[in-house]
Design an enzyme around this catalytic site. Structure first.
Site, mmCIF file in Angstrom:
data_model
loop_
_atom_site.group_PDB
_atom_site.id
_atom_site.type_symbol
_atom_site.label_atom_id
_atom_site.label_comp_id
_atom_site.label_asym_id
_atom_site.label_seq_id
_atom_site.Cartn_x
_atom_site.Cartn_y
_atom_site.Cartn_z
ATOM 1 N N ASP A 180 61.661 13.970 19.551
ATOM 2 C CA ASP A 180 60.234 13.809 19.292
ATOM 3 C C ASP A 180 59.994 12.308 19.099
ATOM 4 O O ASP A 180 60.372 11.734 18.080
ATOM 5 C CB ASP A 180 59.881 14.601 18.029
ATOM 6 C CG ASP A 180 58.488 14.293 17.515
ATOM 7 O OD1 ASP A 180 57.830 13.363 18.031
ATOM 8 O OD2 ASP A 180 58.065 14.979 16.566
ATOM 9 N N HIS A 193 58.300 16.871 11.917
ATOM 10 C CA HIS A 193 56.896 17.270 11.975
ATOM 11 C C HIS A 193 56.870 18.735 12.395
ATOM 12 O O HIS A 193 57.751 19.182 13.139
ATOM 13 C CB HIS A 193 56.209 16.397 13.029
ATOM 14 C CG HIS A 193 54.734 16.542 13.102
ATOM 15 N ND1 HIS A 193 54.126 17.603 13.728
ATOM 16 C CD2 HIS A 193 53.728 15.762 12.645
ATOM 17 C CE1 HIS A 193 52.817 17.456 13.666
ATOM 18 N NE2 HIS A 193 52.548 16.351 13.001
ATOM 19 N N CYS A 220 51.962 17.261 7.812
ATOM 20 C CA CYS A 220 52.553 18.264 8.740
ATOM 21 C C CYS A 220 54.075 18.266 8.645
ATOM 22 O O CYS A 220 54.775 18.468 9.650
ATOM 23 C CB CYS A 220 52.129 18.032 10.183
ATOM 24 S SG CYS A 220 50.363 18.076 10.448
ATOM 25 N N GLN A 248 56.374 8.922 17.061
ATOM 26 C CA GLN A 248 56.323 7.669 16.301
ATOM 27 C C GLN A 248 57.320 6.650 16.839
ATOM 28 O O GLN A 248 57.299 5.488 16.421
ATOM 29 C CB GLN A 248 56.618 7.926 14.808
ATOM 30 C CG GLN A 248 55.722 8.972 14.151
ATOM 31 C CD GLN A 248 54.278 8.513 13.996
ATOM 32 O OE1 GLN A 248 53.959 7.322 14.110
ATOM 33 N NE2 GLN A 248 53.376 9.451 13.738
ATOM 34 N N LYS A 254 48.835 7.706 19.725
ATOM 35 C CA LYS A 254 49.542 6.984 18.660
ATOM 36 C C LYS A 254 49.971 5.595 19.117
ATOM 37 O O LYS A 254 50.609 4.851 18.387
ATOM 38 C CB LYS A 254 50.758 7.790 18.204
ATOM 39 C CG LYS A 254 50.355 9.125 17.582
ATOM 40 C CD LYS A 254 51.451 9.708 16.780
ATOM 41 C CE LYS A 254 51.201 11.148 16.410
ATOM 42 N NZ LYS A 254 50.204 11.318 15.355
#
Ligand code: C6P
Length: 404
Positions: free
Chosen positions: A198, A121, A362, A201, A224
């Site tokens: 990251d 991302h 993104c 998710q 999220k």
């Protein structure tokens, strides 16, 4: 046994019509909807305990502080951090990664390398580009291969003693690829590099044990994972958090301030300048309780069923190309058609009450890899069901008849 059909009733927003059709919400990788328990927690916060945190001896301030800090403990448990002070509240994954990237400005220089993947991302890419520009370090990329997984041989080749930092995602928001976090971390640590993951998710869809994975930093966003927008977390290993300078200056992050100079607060407050997004953190606590009540195993099994069913339904549509077919995937179906722009398809799906994301998500370097302008992305959450998938498949077929 979790009753996923009953659980859907806890989300008021899902029970409405869009363009005269019952809403099908399949944009969960962008943000999840919020259960009533989270909405209630925020209403209760403002109705009963609103106050600034860590600042007053008065009762409301202490109640607000307790509610605010309780979420930190829940997050520590969620990711199995060794210490509560290793959980830093931020504005979200983007804020977390920028905090680390900014901190590394004083730790890198020419000759050093930052390794990032092509699967990122922009939030886990642009901050490293900025860091490279600032320090003179070199940015190198782990490429992706056709199924949307990382080229692990190339990753090993790139991880040399010059590499000081490796950044990659746990799960790709564009393709759903689940990356081998532990393996990559071991390789990076073998050459002395710091590992930043990251987890935007990752946290909603997989169990995360930062000590078992061995990572140095792990970032996530509340919104999220059924929580409010505008807040997130950064897990950082104590040694690294002590090494990094503060990100922003202001109230709360100091120990002493004179006209001449300041000294900084200990962890985690050194990184938490200013009044935080208190109601969002409190709401996130309620979201974590809500997720815990379901349990990650049940959630993963539910989403795996939808992924299998959705893949089968979509693949049966003539001409549909599925992007991202890695062996381990999570909760995302990204697709397109050679002759159609994803925006046209997305618009026609919206007309049928079906919310999906269209475009680059993104992640422009991934779209460049496939030489496409973007994809249509359907992404699942706990309240998604097979009927949503059926509506999507029928909706795509109908859109195709209109567009061709
Ligand atoms: N992805 C999507 O539609 P923030 O905006 O800071 O909460 O999260 C940024 C981010 C970072 N990494 C990954 C893997 C992400 O998926 C996201 C957010 C959304 O895919 C909005 S662009």
């Amino acid at each position: 046994m979790i009753d996923f059909a009953a659980l859907r009733k806890e989300f008021p927003i899902l029970h409405q019509e869009v363009h005269g059709k019952p809403l099908v919400y399949l944009d969960n990788a962008a943000t999840t909807q919020k259960p009533q328990a989270v909405i209630d927690a925020i209403v209760h916060y403002y109705g009963q305990i609103n106050s600034n945190v860590h600042r007053g001896v008065h009762t409301l301030s202490q109640r607000a502080t307790d509610a605010f800090e309780a979420t930190r403990g829940k997050l520590q448990k969620l990711v199995n951090a060794a210490h509560e002070h290793e959980i830093i509240y931020t504005t979200g994954t983007t804020g977390s990664i920028n905090l680390v990237a900014h901190g590394f400005r004083s730790l890198l220089g020419p000759g050093d390398e930052i390794v990032v993947s092509q699967l990122e991302h922009h939030s886990n890419l642009v901050p490293w580009q900025m860091l490279a520009q600032h320090t003179g370090a070199t940015l190198r990329y782990i490429p992706i291969v056709a199924d949307g997984s990382l080229d692990l041989e190339e990753a090993q080749r790139l991880l040399t003693p010059s590499c000081k930092l490796l950044a990659f995602n746990h799960i790709s928001n564009a393709l759903g690829t689940v990356n081998p976090v532990k393996q990559l971390t071991e390789w990076a640590h073998a050459v002395g590099a710091c590992v930043v993951v990251d987890g935007a998710q990752g946290l909603p869809h997989r169990p995360v044990d930062v000590q078992d994975l061995g990572v140095d930093f792990y970032a996530g966003s509340a919104h999220k994972m059924y929580g409010p927008t505008g807040t997130g977390m950064l897990y950082g290993r104590t040694e690294w958090l002590e090494k990094l300078p503060p990100y922003q200056g202001g109230g709360e992050m100091i120990s002493t301030v004179t006209m001449a100079q300041s000294t900084y607060a200990g962890l985690p407050f050194k990184f938490e300048a200013g009044t935080p997004n208190i109601e969002a953190v409190v709401g996130w606590g309620a979201a974590l309780d809500w997720m815990n009540a379901i349990g990650m195993d049940a959630l993963m099994a539910h989403e795996a069923d939808l992924m299998a069913y959705g893949t089968e339904r979509l693949k049966a549509i003539d001409g549909l190309v599925l992007f991202g077919t890695a062996p381990e995937k999570s909760a995302v179906l990204s697709f397109g058609f050679a002759d159609l722009h994803p925006y046209d398809l997305g618009t026609l799906l919206d007309q049928q009450g079906i919310a999906v994301r269209t475009g680059q998500h993104c992640t422009q370097p991934i779209m460049d890899y496939y030489s496409i302008p973007g994809t249509v992305r359907a992404s699942f959450a706990a309240y998604s069901n097979r009927e949503d998938v059926d509506r999507l498949a029928v909706g795509v077929e109908r859109a195709l008849r209109m567009l061709r």
